[in-house]
Design a protein around this motif. Sequence first.
Motif, PDB file in Angstrom:
ATOM      1  N   UNK A 124      -0.947   9.909 -10.563  1.00 55.18           N
ATOM      2  CA  UNK A 124       0.115   9.194  -9.772  1.00 55.18           C
ATOM      3  C   UNK A 124       0.614   9.535  -8.581  1.00 55.18           C
ATOM      4  N   UNK A 125       0.569   8.589  -7.676  1.00 53.91           N
ATOM      5  CA  UNK A 125       1.008   8.858  -6.328  1.00 53.91           C
ATOM      6  C   UNK A 125       2.076   7.727  -6.106  1.00 53.91           C
ATOM      7  N   UNK A 126       3.430   8.313  -5.810  1.00 52.37           N
ATOM      8  CA  UNK A 126       4.594   7.357  -5.730  1.00 52.37           C
ATOM      9  C   UNK A 126       4.640   7.135  -4.061  1.00 52.37           C
ATOM     10  N   UNK A 127       4.922   5.797  -3.920  1.00 50.38           N
ATOM     11  CA  UNK A 127       5.195   5.452  -2.634  1.00 50.38           C
ATOM     12  C   UNK A 127       6.680   4.949  -2.769  1.00 50.38           C
ATOM     13  N   UNK A 128       7.757   5.576  -1.729  1.00 56.97           N
ATOM     14  CA  UNK A 128       9.013   5.007  -1.734  1.00 56.97           C
ATOM     15  C   UNK A 128       9.455   4.797  -0.436  1.00 56.97           C
ATOM     16  N   UNK A 247      10.003   1.377  -5.418  1.00 54.75           N
ATOM     17  CA  UNK A 247       8.776   2.399  -5.754  1.00 54.75           C
ATOM     18  C   UNK A 247       7.623   1.569  -6.135  1.00 54.75           C
ATOM     19  N   UNK A 248       6.479   2.071  -5.606  1.00 48.53           N
ATOM     20  CA  UNK A 248       5.233   1.695  -6.044  1.00 48.53           C
ATOM     21  C   UNK A 248       4.559   2.947  -6.609  1.00 48.53           C
ATOM     22  N   UNK A 249       3.853   2.734  -7.591  1.00 49.67           N
ATOM     23  CA  UNK A 249       2.878   3.901  -8.167  1.00 49.67           C
ATOM     24  C   UNK A 249       1.352   3.460  -7.886  1.00 49.67           C
ATOM     25  N   UNK A 250       0.689   4.284  -7.173  1.00 49.24           N
ATOM     26  CA  UNK A 250      -0.675   4.199  -6.895  1.00 49.24           C
ATOM     27  C   UNK A 250      -1.632   5.207  -7.753  1.00 49.24           C
ATOM     28  N   UNK A 251      -2.906   4.848  -7.976  1.00 51.15           N
ATOM     29  CA  UNK A 251      -3.912   5.746  -8.321  1.00 51.15           C
ATOM     30  C   UNK A 251      -4.580   6.455  -7.056  1.00 51.15           C
ATOM     31  N   UNK A 252      -5.292   7.493  -7.544  1.00 49.16           N
ATOM     32  CA  UNK A 252      -6.187   8.424  -6.340  1.00 49.16           C
ATOM     33  C   UNK A 252      -6.823   7.318  -5.435  1.00 49.16           C
ATOM     34  N   UNK A 253      -7.263   6.122  -5.747  1.00 53.32           N
ATOM     35  CA  UNK A 253      -8.000   5.394  -4.829  1.00 53.32           C
ATOM     36  C   UNK A 253      -6.886   4.486  -3.992  1.00 53.32           C
ATOM     37  N   UNK A 254      -5.461   4.459  -4.117  1.00 54.12           N
ATOM     38  CA  UNK A 254      -4.546   3.439  -3.621  1.00 54.12           C
ATOM     39  C   UNK A 254      -4.302   2.265  -4.234  1.00 54.12           C
ATOM     40  N   UNK A 255      -4.912   1.894  -5.539  1.00 50.95           N
ATOM     41  CA  UNK A 255      -4.412   0.760  -6.272  1.00 50.95           C
ATOM     42  C   UNK A 255      -3.162   0.884  -6.970  1.00 50.95           C
ATOM     43  N   UNK A 256      -2.466  -0.430  -6.965  1.00 51.84           N
ATOM     44  CA  UNK A 256      -0.914  -0.497  -7.150  1.00 51.84           C
ATOM     45  C   UNK A 256      -1.173  -0.461  -9.016  1.00 51.84           C
ATOM     46  N   UNK A 257      -0.608   0.576  -9.413  1.00 51.69           N
ATOM     47  CA  UNK A 257      -0.483   0.597 -10.872  1.00 51.69           C
ATOM     48  C   UNK A 257       0.546  -0.093 -11.573  1.00 51.69           C
ATOM     49  N   UNK A 258       1.480  -0.703 -10.834  1.00 53.08           N
ATOM     50  CA  UNK A 258       2.465  -1.402 -11.418  1.00 53.08           C
ATOM     51  C   UNK A 258       2.152  -3.142 -11.484  1.00 53.08           C
ATOM     52  N   UNK A 259       0.996  -3.256 -10.946  1.00 55.13           N
ATOM     53  CA  UNK A 259       0.457  -4.533 -10.989  1.00 55.13           C
ATOM     54  C   UNK A 259      -0.532  -4.832 -12.311  1.00 55.13           C
ATOM     55  N   UNK A 260      -0.469  -5.924 -12.872  1.00 53.02           N
ATOM     56  CA  UNK A 260      -1.168  -6.184 -14.005  1.00 53.02           C
ATOM     57  C   UNK A 260      -2.693  -6.463 -13.586  1.00 53.02           C
ATOM     58  N   UNK A 261      -3.610  -6.814 -14.399  1.00 51.46           N
ATOM     59  CA  UNK A 261      -5.016  -6.923 -14.112  1.00 51.46           C
ATOM     60  C   UNK A 261      -5.269  -8.083 -13.234  1.00 51.46           C
ATOM     61  N   UNK A 325       9.513 -10.557  -5.419  1.00 53.31           N
ATOM     62  CA  UNK A 325       8.603 -11.468  -5.706  1.00 53.31           C
ATOM     63  C   UNK A 325       7.176 -11.195  -5.479  1.00 53.31           C
ATOM     64  N   UNK A 326       6.897 -10.426  -4.709  1.00 49.09           N
ATOM     65  CA  UNK A 326       5.547 -10.012  -4.453  1.00 49.09           C
ATOM     66  C   UNK A 326       4.720  -9.520  -5.618  1.00 49.09           C
ATOM     67  N   UNK A 327       3.668  -9.896  -5.678  1.00 44.23           N
ATOM     68  CA  UNK A 327       2.889  -9.516  -6.923  1.00 44.23           C
ATOM     69  C   UNK A 327       1.603  -8.765  -6.490  1.00 44.23           C
ATOM     70  N   UNK A 328       0.526  -8.491  -7.321  1.00 49.22           N
ATOM     71  CA  UNK A 328      -0.559  -7.864  -6.976  1.00 49.22           C
ATOM     72  C   UNK A 328      -0.184  -6.533  -6.413  1.00 49.22           C
ATOM     73  N   UNK A 329      -0.904  -6.171  -5.235  1.00 48.65           N
ATOM     74  CA  UNK A 329      -0.578  -4.901  -4.544  1.00 48.65           C
ATOM     75  C   UNK A 329       0.535  -5.011  -3.916  1.00 48.65           C
TER      76      UNK A 329
END
Length: 445
Positions: A124-128, A247-261, A325-329
């Motif tokens: 997990x890499x958190x952006x704040x 707060x946004x949680x990202x994986x090692x590749x920078x993908x947003x882990x708070x967004x569903x598939x 309201x923003x979703x996805x990334x």
Amino acid sequence: MSKYTKEDIFRIVEEEDVAFIRLQFCDIFGVPKNIAIAASQLEGALNNECMFDGVSVEGFVRSDESDMYLYPDLDSFEIYPWRPQSGKVARMFCNVYTVDRQPFAGDPRHVLKQVVEKAAKMGLNFKVNPEPEFFLFDYDDEGQPTTHTKEKGGYFDVAPADQGENVRRDIILNLEEMGFEISSSHHEIAPAQHEIEFKAEDAERTADMIMTFKMAVKTIAKKHGLYATFLPKPTEGISGSGMHINIVAQDEKGNNLFASENGEKLSDTALHFIAGVLSHVKGMTLVTNPLVNSYKRLVPGYDAPVNISWSSTSANRSALIRIPSKRGEGTRIEIRNPDATCNPYLAIALILAAGIDGIEKKMTPPDELNENLGRATYEQLRNSGYETLPMTLGEAIHAYESDDFVKEVLGESIFNKFLDAKRAEWKDFRTCVTQWEIQRYLNLF
């Protein structure tokens, strides 16, 4: 990868005519401290040889363990653009080490670093990114700050109604010179109230940036003849100032882990994170909202959260946790109760650690808050079935000392020293006779 090497720092200091370097750190309450050195002493500082007396710093150490070392973070080197340009002043944030060259457990920066390292091990890499609010007030004839203003501006007003427009502009230009990426600024809802929002960064850098931001706002406002305050509720009857934390949680590749598939809903990771924060928020409130005055803001009817709830409906700003309201990334989680008087290292550390706890234990959040309780009374809030945040510093102290999780994150030293100080502060307030009491009761009894 590091941004600067020692050789880079020496080169910049010489090329930019830097005369002084401030080695900056903070006490457990987030009050900035520094030791200023001349450029001629830079080599010793970069070799981690700068020593100071920890006894003189609030919440640090006892007299028998007073010697502390400052280890500069080279990547935090920046020149203050508002200081003289001949013989410039620069600063570096520092980590605090003990005399036996071990990280000091009472250093707030170290507490956040430990949480970030734990998150990294979990992938997990958190952006704040914070949204700090502040007021710009007048000075009196003796140069002392007041809570007075001649301004009558409101939400998103422009000049001349917004009399702080030029101050905000000056603040932003200076911050951009220091590497801030400002996303927006505007006049807030109350007269003389303002907000400047900067873009998300890694958690540790964000905490450093909040410290720099508060210093810049106060310094530049004073140059304009105004006093900037981050006090949550300096004037009764109007909305107070908070510091929402996104707060946004990202994986090692920078993908947003708070967004569903499919990108439309929240992921299980996001829901677990929300559950973790809500489960510990009462115990954390003493740190995220540390003053007697903080609880004058957290009352119904003034656009601040009171109930412990969450909502994925972006328009519902009465929830403690809101999902914009923003979703996805663009999916992020907004925690709305903190204010800018908190120690940003400790506040962010606790919020992230609580979210991590929720992820590890796969916690499930309560049902969403579907109605807007922004104007609800305490009685209506109780009837809604949702718990409320502590209503006073005293209640926050009780919740803090009852949550072993908070103690585990902060460490015993910071936990106990923070608790002792806040107990003393609450005792001082409870023995103080206010003008409200005199005006309310003197003619009656």
